[in-house]
Scaffold this active site. Sequence first.
Site, PDB file in Angstrom:
ATOM      1  CD  GLU A 196      -2.905  -3.447  14.413  1.00  0.00           C
ATOM      2  OE1 GLU A 196      -2.765  -2.890  13.306  1.00  0.00           O
ATOM      3  OE2 GLU A 196      -3.884  -3.257  15.160  1.00  0.00           O
ATOM      4  NE  ARG A 213      -2.563  -2.116   3.065  1.00  0.00           N
ATOM      5  CZ  ARG A 213      -2.703  -2.079   4.387  1.00  0.00           C
ATOM      6  NH1 ARG A 213      -3.243  -1.030   4.954  1.00  0.00           N
ATOM      7  NH2 ARG A 213      -2.299  -3.076   5.122  1.00  0.00           N
TER       8      ARG A 213
HETATM    9  O1  LIG Z   1       3.490   0.088  11.776  1.00  0.00           O
HETATM   10  P1  LIG Z   1       3.316  -1.367  11.527  1.00  0.00           P
HETATM   11  O2  LIG Z   1       2.724  -2.081  12.725  1.00  0.00           O
HETATM   12  O3  LIG Z   1       4.553  -2.037  11.072  1.00  0.00           O
HETATM   13  O4  LIG Z   1       2.208  -1.553  10.407  1.00  0.00           O
HETATM   14  C1  LIG Z   1       2.115  -0.776   9.251  1.00  0.00           C
HETATM   15  C2  LIG Z   1       2.218  -1.623   8.019  1.00  0.00           C
HETATM   16  O5  LIG Z   1       1.145  -2.589   7.965  1.00  0.00           O
HETATM   17  C3  LIG Z   1       0.551  -2.549   6.678  1.00  0.00           C
HETATM   18  O6  LIG Z   1       1.185  -3.369   5.776  1.00  0.00           O
HETATM   19  P2  LIG Z   1       0.824  -4.887   5.435  1.00  0.00           P
HETATM   20  O7  LIG Z   1       1.973  -5.712   5.878  1.00  0.00           O
HETATM   21  O8  LIG Z   1      -0.525  -5.223   5.989  1.00  0.00           O
HETATM   22  O9  LIG Z   1       0.897  -4.973   3.886  1.00  0.00           O
HETATM   23  P3  LIG Z   1       0.234  -4.464   2.533  1.00  0.00           P
HETATM   24  O10 LIG Z   1       0.673  -3.031   2.350  1.00  0.00           O
HETATM   25  O11 LIG Z   1       0.895  -5.373   1.558  1.00  0.00           O
HETATM   26  O12 LIG Z   1      -1.263  -4.593   2.585  1.00  0.00           O
HETATM   27  C4  LIG Z   1       0.716  -1.099   6.260  1.00  0.00           C
HETATM   28  O13 LIG Z   1       0.597  -0.928   4.859  1.00  0.00           O
HETATM   29  C5  LIG Z   1       2.089  -0.768   6.776  1.00  0.00           C
HETATM   30  O14 LIG Z   1       3.109  -1.117   5.854  1.00  0.00           O
HETATM   31  N1  LIG Z   2      -5.242  -1.406  11.629  1.00  0.00           N
HETATM   32  C1  LIG Z   2      -4.644  -1.306  10.435  1.00  0.00           C
HETATM   33  N2  LIG Z   2      -5.353  -0.928   9.344  1.00  0.00           N
HETATM   34  C2  LIG Z   2      -4.752  -0.828   8.140  1.00  0.00           C
HETATM   35  N3  LIG Z   2      -3.467  -1.072   7.950  1.00  0.00           N
HETATM   36  C3  LIG Z   2      -2.726  -1.442   8.985  1.00  0.00           C
HETATM   37  N4  LIG Z   2      -1.433  -1.753   9.105  1.00  0.00           N
HETATM   38  C4  LIG Z   2      -1.195  -2.077  10.384  1.00  0.00           C
HETATM   39  N5  LIG Z   2      -2.290  -1.969  11.124  1.00  0.00           N
HETATM   40  C5  LIG Z   2      -3.273  -1.578  10.271  1.00  0.00           C
END
Ligand SMILES: O=P(O)(O)OC[C@H]1O[C@H](OP(=O)(O)OP(=O)(O)O)[C@H](O)[C@@H]1O
Ligand SMILES: Nc1ncnc2[nH]cnc12
Length: 172
Positions: free
Chosen positions: A94, A57
């Site tokens: 998370e 994302r």
């Molecule tokens: O601050 P944090 O606890 O590390 O979380 C934030 C990360 O979590 C999500 O990524 P995700 O791994 O869900 O991947 P995506 O972007 O591929 O959906 C979001 O896009 C951030 O990169």
């Molecule tokens: N609660 C949340 N919603 C969307 N993206 C996330 N990445 C980590 N935590 C998230």
Amino acid sequence: MSELAGLIRRVPDYPTPGVLFRDLTPLWADSQVFHRTVVELSKVNQVPDVVMGIEARGFIFAAPMALHLGAAFVPLRKPGKLPGPSHRVEFDLEYGSAVLEVQEGACGPGSRVLVVDDVLATGGTTRAAAELVDRLDCQLVGISVLLELADLGGRALLEDAGIGPVHSLVRE
Ligand SMILES: O=P(O)(O)OC[C@H]1O[C@H](OP(=O)(O)OP(=O)(O)O)[C@H](O)[C@@H]1O
Ligand SMILES: Nc1ncnc2[nH]cnc12
């Protein structure tokens, strides 16, 4: 940007029970707001040479920001996606654990790097990105995220590690 809050959809118990997922697809579907968001996220103290986007994302904001800023775009990718030798960092999320990689030599030594993601939650992802910037011998000049989840302590984690400054458009 007061219109942003209404374009973030909250989805309980996704992707796992207990997580309140912030879905940004309504924001991306509004081209005017999306465009303003890219411009606002790009208002950082130091102009970067390189914008690094975090898969997946983060790419959605980072690539147009790189074009807007006239900077190079470099992807930080999930494991096994990049050809050639890469630097690799493992970290906790998370909802699970993860790995980020960047190609060796992706930016020249001393390049000023802005790291971009959509959400700052625990800060684990962004801290891993900052470590990759260090491994490349580049200089982190800032972190831009659309949404900061204050309760999860990402900003504090980064500040304690001397990583920043963090620029976010929505804090909740
Ligand atoms: O601050 P944090 O606890 O590390 O979380 C934030 C990360 O979590 C999500 O990524 P995700 O791994 O869900 O991947 P995506 O972007 O591929 O959906 C979001 O896009 C951030 O990169
Ligand atoms: N609660 C949340 N919603 C969307 N993206 C996330 N990445 C980590 N935590 C998230």
